[in-house]
Design a protein around this motif. Sequence first.
Motif, PDB file in Angstrom:
ATOM      1  N   SER A   1      36.155  36.684  43.397  1.00  0.00           N
ATOM      2  CA  SER A   1      36.844  36.629  42.103  1.00  0.00           C
ATOM      3  C   SER A   1      36.714  35.242  41.518  1.00  0.00           C
ATOM      4  O   SER A   1      36.941  34.246  42.205  1.00  0.00           O
ATOM      5  CB  SER A   1      38.334  36.925  42.267  1.00  0.00           C
ATOM      6  OG  SER A   1      38.552  38.165  42.879  1.00  0.00           O
TER       7      SER A   1
ATOM      8  N   ALA B   1      36.398  40.252  39.324  1.00  0.00           N
ATOM      9  CA  ALA B   1      37.665  40.342  40.044  1.00  0.00           C
ATOM     10  C   ALA B   1      37.491  41.257  41.237  1.00  0.00           C
ATOM     11  O   ALA B   1      37.163  42.426  41.088  1.00  0.00           O
ATOM     12  CB  ALA B   1      38.759  40.874  39.117  1.00  0.00           C
TER      13      ALA B   1
ATOM     14  N   GLY C   1      35.663  46.462  42.726  1.00  0.00           N
ATOM     15  CA  GLY C   1      35.968  45.345  41.853  1.00  0.00           C
ATOM     16  C   GLY C   1      35.521  45.588  40.423  1.00  0.00           C
ATOM     17  O   GLY C   1      35.037  46.671  40.074  1.00  0.00           O
TER      18      GLY C   1
END
Lengths: 259, 609, 294
Positions: free
Chosen positions: B374, B358, B409
């Motif tokens: 993602s 993500a 992330g």
Amino acid sequence: MIELRDLTAGYGGGDVLQGVDLAVERGSITCVVGPNGAGKSTVLRVISGLLRPRLGEVTLAGASIAGRSTPDIIRAGIVQVPQAGGLFGDLTVHENMLVGGHVLRRDRKRVKRRIAELAEAFPILGERAGDKAGDLSGGQRRIVEFARALITEPQVVLLDEPTLGLDPRASAVVFETTKMVQSLGATVLMVEQNVRFGLKLADHGVVMERGRVILADTAEALLARPDMSALFFGSTPQAGEAAEGREEARKSTAAGSLA
Amino acid sequence: MNRAAKLSLAALGVTLLALVPVVSGNIYLQNLLIMTFLLAVLASGWNIIGGYAGYISLGHSAFIGVGAYTAGILANRWGVSPLVVAPLGGVAAALIALSLSLVTGRTRGAAFVIVTFAMLELLGLVATNWPGLTGGADGLVLPLPSWSVDIQNWPFYYALLLLVVLSVLMSIAIKRSKLGLGLVAIRDDEDKAAGIGVTTPVYKAIAFMASAVLVGVAGSVYGYYVSYLDTSALFDITLSVEVVLAALIGGRGTVWGPVLGAAILQPLIEVTNSSFGGASAGAVRLLLFGGLLVAVALLLPRGLLPELERLARRILRHREPSLTGARLADRPVPEFLRRSAPPVAADGTAPPSLLSVAGVSKRFGGVKALDGASFSVRAGSITALIGPNGSGKTTLFNVMDGTYRASAGEVRLAGDDITEWSRTRRAFAGMGRTYQLPRLFDSLSVLENVAAVTDEFRLRTLLASAVSGAEAERATELLEFVGLGDYVDARASELSYGQRKLVELAQVLMLDPAVILLDEPAAGINPTLIRRLAGLIRSLNETGRTFVIVEHDMHFVLSLCDPVVVLSRGTVIADDGPQAVSSDPAVLEAYLGDDFVAEDIDAPVGAAR
Amino acid sequence: MTLLAQTLIFGLLTGGVYALMSSGFTLTFGVMRVINLAHGALLIVAAFFTWWLWDRTGIDPLLLGLGLTVVMYGIGWVLYKTVIARVQRIDPELTLVASFGVAVAASGVLSLIWGTEARAATPSYFNTSISLGEIVIPRAQLYACVGAVLLLAALYALLRGTFVGRSIRACATSRNGAALVGIDVERTMAQMFAIGAATTAFGGAALAVLYQFVPDSHYVWIGRVLCIVVLGGFGSFAGAAAGAVILGIGEALTAAYWDTRWTTAVPYLLIIAILILRPQGLFGARHRLEGATT
């Protein structure tokens, strides 16, 4: 301008190039395309003297240059712009230009004059002269690399995958810079993965496969071919089964050269 | 030579050596052999960290000093014979090695060389500058041996001979164990080793301790033998040079090489000592050692034993099974892989996400290789990850498997946030990965390559035989499954490119992974093998195994994978079924030429023509 | 307070000399990623040459050090061509071992020629000093430090402002790129290594004036050099210069406030401490990731 005849070359045991015939017209931009492992970059390595050919001939304006050292070939008038990462990031932009004139180091005046001339064509050379080349953006770096190659006033500029890893804006910069190099009087031979980009830029297109040239035509004609995507994309569903056999043949050659 | 022959030859050698003092009362000869044994113990110990694991130590003689002083000081305090407390010398040496492992845990080769050198010099200085403990520069006098003069140096002789035997036995045991396999894997490719479940910091620490312990004991004995402990002699780097030299001459990483090297080198030392008097003897010795080190590095980089072995093999011309004989018949998925297969979601409900990234970004200096990528991988799917060159596919793999830490992330595996996990921990959690250019441990056999994989860390099985029991069976079964049953004994370096890919797949399967990341599995291999590979992947997937595949071969991707995730310039630009993706104009543009560029440059091209 | 100031000045002067001594090592590591364990031996060789020439001719040892630069350059060139370049081709891992072998052999040769007695070059100003109020600055330290700093500046200018220097730096960043502009990479590497060795000439001369030395002293000096580069984070000149000053001051403080016998332990303690606590060096010099970004 440059002519390759029956060129055979490779690394270790295998021949990556298996008899390449290729002619580059003076003042033109010629783009070599083809799938991974077809031997495109190897062609450039042989011309620029990084790799000695096993067989065959390379001539520049009729004179043989096959097997000569890189500095000799640069003096003869051929310079290669390396793939991304060939810029000297720890050196300033100006220093990169000076190193570009390495083979002219006894002629400081000429180097100086050339840098001044190039700074007119590529203003960034003057604006960012004192900055580390590593701090420039992707497109700016490419400009410096192109300009660096032009210091020696080459007749032929070789471009190895000039858009590899670049974003669209930087690719556009490469496009214009290459045109500019051509307008400054140099002949350009380039290798490019991004087929449409390469062929739109080039006057002539050459398709390589398995270490041989299988097709050469004007770039426009190649772009207009309906089987274009089959040629470069591998076997897409659109290209259908026809491409499959060719694809597999390619893979098996690649396996042969790697095994 | 088979094992029994080797064993009896070794036993004969030991017996002959054991008889020497009984038969001959020659003190000079006894001394020479004692010094040879000492060097053999040192070189054997050095070989465990320097030869097996590839971490060169320049300070190994420090453990001699540590052992000698430990035993000497304790013997004087407690009024016992230094021979009694000799094992404590080994313990002290191992503890120092353990503390230095804090360095090896985090750094690679060069730092280790430097830190071992620093350790040697520092310990020497401590011994010199701490007279209260060590007697300082005045030295430490040990009690004279209490035994009868008649038996001369026998106790020292036999103690050191015993230590040589123990060193060799330990070398053999480690070489045959999981630990040894892991160490060789570390030497060949430390990153890869971490990815197949080798807990590298622990392995290296154990190896360093093992390499020190017997040297420490030998130091205790040696200290008593010389009866007077002098810091400059006991922490002498020249001895460390001899150790490295002995191991290099004989052959790094072999069991007998260091012993052979010691047997060659020590007599040479004695000869130079006796032929050149006084100060110049030391100088000539230095010149000889230094020159030999350079010469060995230049002329005999692998050492005598491996070179001889190579020669012998060339003369005997081992016949290897040929490539064309490879059986490509489909085999069923091995039973143990079926049993542990994760459940496939029932019809109607969307399968849960097994692995997801993500907003992952990764920068290298100024270059952004990944830019907020993602996507998620459904359990039981074969997900393709495609995209033009330089779009960040391999970087994304490296972030997923823990080779790189994401700049931003999150990575999740089966619900856990694994962003900060080490590679080994991810491997234990069920993530396996292959490489674009297969990475095998070239000095190991095919079977060992697969057996080197561990799917959890168990201290007690480290010394278990490397290739044995249920795991060896599993490894063999997996190699048969991928069609390489005939190659178990071949060297990994002898395999073809395609075969290496299959071995790497078998390695990954040993982890019993929930999700398998394949980096360009079809690149560079022939069509038959590609089809075979696709079959393997499909049948593994049917047992519930999840795949993520980076691949350029579109036919392979479109016939095998669903969904297809397309990466361009570090972000996901499409994530859909194969049909939808292959007709997505954005995807075609990403491959054939960028939309933006194409439009932007049309005008100038037209103008130029 | 005076003692502290005195100690710091002394440490700073020493650090300047150390910075020059470690610069060649840093250069070689930065460009080639080679750990040259013979660097300490090169310093000692230069020190012996200095002492011997000074002993015979009475010429100022520091001036001799300048002259020896050419000699050490030649030795560096030969060392590169005969050992380093060859081992690099055979097994790069063994470069370390081979360079260590060179160091050991060199100390053997020195012992054979000049024996194992402790030597030192003691010019007329050896024991004199300049007084600034209560602070005393030894002349030998001062001259050595000034010379070292000037030479470092010269090295900097060489790397920045000459074709050779730029070629070296270009090869350090991208060998492929360097080859494509016509640089002879192999030759440039040899020049680079030789320049690294040449820096040991004045470094060795300063060593000969400021310290006593024997052939085996090269262990102590490679220890100091390693400590400096570990402190500075491998391959960074600025880091190494800072590391040199830290080591110089650390040694001076240890000698002044604790015990001179422990000064030699300072580099080793620092090496172990830094490698355990902060292996990337004090200043966090980044190790370049050389992976492709595909």
